[in-house]
Design an enzyme around this catalytic site. Structure first.
Site, PDB file in Angstrom:
ATOM      1  N   ASP A  96      -7.842   0.272   6.538  1.00 43.56           N
ATOM      2  CA  ASP A  96      -7.298  -1.003   6.062  1.00 43.56           C
ATOM      3  C   ASP A  96      -7.169  -1.974   7.231  1.00 43.56           C
ATOM      4  O   ASP A  96      -6.449  -1.713   8.191  1.00 43.56           O
ATOM      5  CB  ASP A  96      -5.937  -0.758   5.419  1.00 43.56           C
ATOM      6  CG  ASP A  96      -5.357  -1.989   4.740  1.00 43.56           C
ATOM      7  OD1 ASP A  96      -5.947  -3.078   4.864  1.00 43.56           O
ATOM      8  OD2 ASP A  96      -4.295  -1.859   4.096  1.00 43.56           O
ATOM      9  N   SER A 111       0.167  -3.829  -1.367  1.00 37.81           N
ATOM     10  CA  SER A 111       0.116  -4.995  -0.486  1.00 37.81           C
ATOM     11  C   SER A 111       1.426  -5.773  -0.570  1.00 37.81           C
ATOM     12  O   SER A 111       2.482  -5.233  -0.240  1.00 37.81           O
ATOM     13  CB  SER A 111      -1.093  -5.862  -0.851  1.00 37.81           C
ATOM     14  OG  SER A 111      -1.346  -6.828   0.143  1.00 37.81           O
ATOM     15  N   HIS A 153      -8.143  -1.631   2.103  1.00 33.48           N
ATOM     16  CA  HIS A 153      -6.852  -2.079   1.579  1.00 33.48           C
ATOM     17  C   HIS A 153      -6.628  -1.682   0.129  1.00 33.48           C
ATOM     18  O   HIS A 153      -5.504  -1.346  -0.272  1.00 33.48           O
ATOM     19  CB  HIS A 153      -6.752  -3.596   1.749  1.00 33.48           C
ATOM     20  CG  HIS A 153      -5.403  -4.163   1.465  1.00 33.48           C
ATOM     21  ND1 HIS A 153      -4.264  -3.709   2.088  1.00 33.48           N
ATOM     22  CD2 HIS A 153      -5.007  -5.156   0.618  1.00 33.48           C
ATOM     23  CE1 HIS A 153      -3.219  -4.390   1.647  1.00 33.48           C
ATOM     24  NE2 HIS A 153      -3.649  -5.271   0.756  1.00 33.48           N
TER      25      HIS A 153
END
Length: 783
Positions: free
Chosen positions: A724, A633, A756
């Site tokens: 995601d 991320s 995610h």
């Protein structure tokens, strides 16, 4: 696979399996007994099942024997011989007395949800709840709420509202006939109107709604008076009024109008986002009769009402955030956390505050209650060495966080690079760290046993183990921290951890304090405090010449704490040093340090990561020529930034669902406001829109790794989750394809069903196996 890959895959996969086999201690409950010297603990544990691609869940019991009132003798734990697997069970919640257990079996694919009331010898009740009443119960850490009343006759919980009926069609067109099923060959159901959800992990889930199970009658009733514009979570029972005339439910409500562009009705992604506005509400239990005469119904803050009784009452109208309500055992105090700082600034996580309400024994719906602040937001700790309280950073609160004195709450919070257990006196506001300060371990409270605390502790090289904290009798001058002693509990987990401990036997952990590189004059005092990095190395001779992996957390307002991580331990066992960087913006260092980052991503956080690496090189801990970097991320954002902005510093990289192009992400993510806040600063949240201006698009691009893609030299492994919603796979694919166009060495792995976190057991296993092989291949090439 290249020529060397099969043997390396075989070797590393066998090693990774050892780490995968270590069970996780998810939660625990203390069950009361008639003997004050004895109690029972019920542990919920889990373990990945790679073949089934799911997590096995177990329950393990232990009898705890102490000498009540003395606190001088270590407790004795007597464990059940084997854990019991709970196949198909979504949640287990013991009653207040510990004599009953609610077992939740969420229905799937149209099957009803099953609620079982289990006593000590048999299933007392089994209630099948049809989909027309509600869908599966929410059992996640955010909306989850299951609460027994004191009489153990009612259970309040949060479940998906029933699905909106969809139109049905047959050969003649639209039909009004009911009962058309998905498997009906003579008809089909249309799609109907699309309904918005709460984003990542909540895709295709119904609105979180409030229900009450009447156990004696075996019936489930929906709460009344809760506006449909509210999503409900974290429900608890309020204490009954004298004579039991009134039964109230207290819960958290999130409005669809959660502060997005021009206050439009929009459900932004809520996973990991404490900046979504919410409040505490109270509503009458739907099982009781109508309100007695003279008790006029209250109104909600938005003026909406429901049918069949009083409207839910906003208990915290002056607060933009109120979370995790918890009543004291005598019912006189209601405490809650507030993430007001996150809501007001737009930062997706920020420093919490703690508040208390004195709850009247005869409270009525039209009575407004006063709120007192117990623990304020800490803007800047009073020292720079980590010894002073940096503020509250709590991702959850125990179902019963109260010690038996009725005034002390136990919380788990981030404290710089560690997770610690705190005691808070809600009457005086005094906060004390009660877990040891002289170790690199992190601690998490599991449950309270009278005046004692059942906890789990671990370090990056020590798998989780059970600890038992005892509160001793000391003089006030010695302080609350000196009052606590911690016993390591002999448990079955030690046996399962022994192989992993042997693999990490010669490793050590230290916390590095890194001065802020060239602090500017306009930085706040908190923004100038040293950042930290967790350094894991092999203590054998020559470890400084071993390759090093820089590990970067996401968020950016997340934190890497000094607890056990399967993936990091695996990388360490391969012979890599680990440099786990907590750059400025990380929670646990005070609000000023956290707020120093918005508007400066791609520069300040990149500088912090390079400063940490420089520090480790200067201290001769790291070989500068053999450095890898990995992150997920925002950590992937930094990974791809680093290999672009400092292309000669990193030999290889891996990025998991990275943010690579903010201008692309703004129109595809479930949190478009995040793009504005991190790139433009907190003041830009009022401009957030999914139709960015040309100026914002230009700034997004300049702040993004894609702007530096032409300078990248390091081979890159890209790992992407196909489902995601937070950072859609298109972001990583665009960056990877751009590298390939320029002749870069790129390997892309796509996990179609993953979200995610890429946390399905097989995907998690395969992703870190490939990271290990990828790093070893390219770092050995520069040996």
């Amino acid at each position: 696979m290249d020529a060397m890959a099969p043997e390396e895959y075989a070797s590393q996969s066998k090693l990774l399996q050892e780490f995968t086999n270590v069970p996780s201690i998810d939660s625990a409950s203390i069950l009361k007994t008639n003997d004050e010297d004895r109690s029972r603990a019920m542990f919920s544990i889990s373990q990945p099942d790679l073949l089934a691609n799911t997590n096995r869940k177990y329950v393990l019991y232990s009898h705890i024997t102490t000498r009540a009132g003395t606190g001088t003798t270590s407790p004795d734990f007597q464990w059940s011989p084997f854990p019991t697997e709970t196949t198909g069970v979504s949640a287990t919640v013991p009653s207040p007395s510990g004599s009953k257990l609610l077992v939740v079996r969420n229905g799937e694919r149209g099957c009803p949800t099953k609620l079982e009331i289990v006593c000590q010898s048999h299933v007392e009740k089994e209630i099948h709840v049809a989909g027309s009443v509600h869908g599966p119960l929410y059992t996640d850490e955010w909306f989850h709420g299951v609460s027994w009343n004191q009489e153990e006759t009612l259970v309040a919980y949060v479940a998906e509202a029933p699905a909106t009926p969809r139109p049905a069609f047959n050969r003649s067109g639209y039909t009004r006939e009911e009962g058309c099923s998905e498997g009906d060959c003579s008809a089909w159901k249309g799609q109907g109107v699309w309904e918005e959800d709460w984003g990542e992990t909540y895709s295709k889930k119904g609105r979180p709604s409030l229900f009450v199970l009447d156990i004696p009658r075996g019936e489930v009733v929906a709460a009344k008076g809760v506006p449909t514009s509210l999503s409900v979570g974290q429900v608890v029972w309020a204490p009954e009024s004298p004579g039991g005339r009134h039964k109230y439910l207290v819960f958290v409500g999130w409005s669809e109008r959660n502060g997005f562009f021009q206050n439009t009705a929009r459900k932004l992604g809520i996973k990991y986002c404490s900046n979504r506005p919410c409040a505490l509400y109270a509503a009458p239990c739907p099982i009781q009769g109508p309100e007695p005469p003279g008790n006029p119904p209250a109104t909600t803050s938005d003026g909406k009402s429901g049918s069949g009784g009083a409207v839910a009452r906003n208990l915290t109208p002056g607060f933009s955030s109120a979370l995790f309500p918890r009543f004291s055992r005598d019912g006189r105090l209601l405490v809650f956390l507030s993430s007001k700082q996150a809501v007001d600034s737009g930062a997706h996580n920020a420093t919490d505050s703690l508040h208390v309400i004195n709850w009247p024994s005869d409270w009525k719906m039209d009575e407004q209650l006063d709120v007192t602040q117990v623990v304020p937001v800490v803007m800047c700790p009073e020292d720079d060495d980590g010894g002073c309280f940096p503020g509250l950073y709590c991702s959850s609160v125990l179902p019963d966080p109260w010690l038996s004195d009725g005034r002390t709450v136990i919380l788990t919070s981030s404290w710089r690079s560690a997770e610690v257990i705190l005691s808070v006196d809600v009457l005086s506001g005094k906060v004390a760290r009660i877990t040891p300060q002289d170790s690199c371990y992190s601690w998490r409270a599991l449950a309270l046993d009278g005046t004692n605390v059942l906890a789990v502790s671990s370090s990056p090289i020590d798998p989780p183990s059970i600890s038992y904290g005892r509160r001793l009798a000391v003089t006030p001058a010695e302080g609350e921290a000196r009052r606590w002693t911690w016993d390591e509990v002999t448990s079955p987990f030690m046996a399962s951890n022994s192989k992993v401990k042997s693999l990490l036997l010669h490793h050590s952990v230290s916390i590095l304090k890194i001065p802020v590189p060239s602090p500017s004059a306009d930085l706040s005092d908190g923004g100038k405090l040293p950042l930290e990095a967790i350094f894991v190395s092999c203590s054998c001779k020559g470890s400084s010449r071993s390759p090093t992996v820089v590990v970067l957390h996401g968020g950016p307002h997340s934190v890497s704490v000094s607890s056990y991580s399967k993936s990091s331990a695996f990388l360490a066992s391969l012979g890599f040093n680990l440099l786990v960087v907590n750059y400025r913006g990380t929670p646990g260092y005070g609000e000023e340090a956290l707020q120093s980052l918005p508007g400066k991503v791609g520069s300040q956080d990149v500088e912090d990561c390079l400063a940490a690496l420089d520090f480790a090189v200067e201290e001769e801990l790291v070989d500068a020529s053999r450095v890898a970097v990995v992150g997920i991320s925002h950590g992937g954002f930094l990974t791809t930034h680093l290999i672009g902005q400092a292309p000669d510093r990193f030999a290889v990289a891996a990025a998991r669902n990275p943010v690579c192009n903010l201008s692309l992400m703004a129109g595809t993510t479930d949190i478009p406001d995040w793009c504005y806040v991190v790139a433009c600063g907190t003041q830009a949240k009022r401009y957030a829109s999914e139709a960015p201006s040309p100026g914002h698009l230009r700034l997004f691009y300049q702040r993004s790794p894609i702007a530096h893609v032409s300078k990248v030299k390091a081979p890159l492994l890209m790992l992407l989750g196909g489902a995601d919603l937070r950072v859609p796979a298109s972001n990583g694919l665009q960056y990877a394809r751009s590298l390939i166009e320029r002749g870069g060495d790129v390997k892309i792995m796509m996990f179609p069903e993953d979200i995610h976190e890429i946390n399905l057991p097989r995907s998690d296993f395969e992703s870190f196996l490939n990271i290990g092989v990828w790093f070893k291949k390219h770092l050995n090439a520069v040996a």
